[in-house]
Scaffold this motif. Structure first.
Motif, mmCIF file in Angstrom:
data_model
loop_
_atom_site.group_PDB
_atom_site.id
_atom_site.type_symbol
_atom_site.label_atom_id
_atom_site.label_comp_id
_atom_site.label_asym_id
_atom_site.label_seq_id
_atom_site.Cartn_x
_atom_site.Cartn_y
_atom_site.Cartn_z
ATOM 1 N N ARG A 78 42.930 25.630 26.441
ATOM 2 C CA ARG A 78 43.299 24.758 26.268
ATOM 3 C C ARG A 78 42.786 23.797 27.021
ATOM 4 O O ARG A 78 42.762 21.801 27.210
ATOM 5 N N GLY A 79 42.481 23.693 28.082
ATOM 6 C CA GLY A 79 41.897 23.053 29.314
ATOM 7 C C GLY A 79 40.325 22.407 29.064
ATOM 8 O O GLY A 79 40.130 21.371 29.585
ATOM 9 N N GLU A 99 45.377 17.062 35.422
ATOM 10 C CA GLU A 99 46.907 17.550 35.232
ATOM 11 C C GLU A 99 46.758 18.267 34.009
ATOM 12 O O GLU A 99 48.097 19.586 33.753
ATOM 13 N N TRP A 100 46.027 18.679 33.215
ATOM 14 C CA TRP A 100 45.772 19.925 32.189
ATOM 15 C C TRP A 100 45.838 21.597 33.277
ATOM 16 O O TRP A 100 46.592 22.539 32.979
ATOM 17 N N ARG A 103 49.487 21.971 34.650
ATOM 18 C CA ARG A 103 50.655 21.758 33.543
ATOM 19 C C ARG A 103 49.611 23.655 33.555
ATOM 20 O O ARG A 103 50.720 24.693 33.328
ATOM 21 N N GLU A 104 48.521 24.157 33.878
ATOM 22 C CA GLU A 104 48.655 25.505 33.066
ATOM 23 C C GLU A 104 48.784 26.888 34.659
ATOM 24 O O GLU A 104 49.020 27.893 34.027
#
Length: 129
Positions: A78-79, A99-100, A103-104
């Protein structure tokens, strides 16, 4: 009746996975041969310099990268991380703190918390049963 022990062998990809290293970064003779269970055990017990270097500096396979970043392999995807990374690249990502990644990490923390909650619930149910 005598039993003949056959030597268990595995493909280099399987051995690399068990050793936690990126296959494409291993020496050619490792990539082109087969690895016996005894050879794998020897590599784990007394790793040669190339194996120690790969474990120390990479490039690391995605499961190792994910673990070092504290996220899931899906989170890596996803990143946008789809290839192996070196230890230096992993450390740079940690420093940048995109940020990713944050978040993960939060998602992974929630997953671990939920797994712990379910484990405790299961133990409680077993005690009362």
């Amino acid at each position: 009746m005598t039993s003949h022990q056959t030597t268990q062998t595995m493909k280099p990809a399987t051995a690399a996975k068990k050793l936690g290293v990126y296959l494409e970064a291993t020496p050619a003779e490792f990539q082109e041969g087969v690895v016996s269970r005894a050879e794998l055990n020897a590599l784990q017990a007394d790793p040669p310099e190339w194996l120690r270097e790969l474990r120390r500096n990479g490039p690391h396979p995605r499961p190792v990268v994910a673990a070092k970043l504290g996220i899931s392999i899906s989170g890596l995807a996803r990143g946008g991380i789809t290839e192996a990374l070196t230890t230096e690249q992993i450390e740079a990502l940690k420093q940048e703190g995109p940020e990713w990644l944050e978040r993960e990490r939060a998602t992974q923390a929630e997953v671990r918390k939920e797994a712990q909650r379910l484990k405790e619930k299961r133990l409680k149910e077993e005690k009362s049963a």
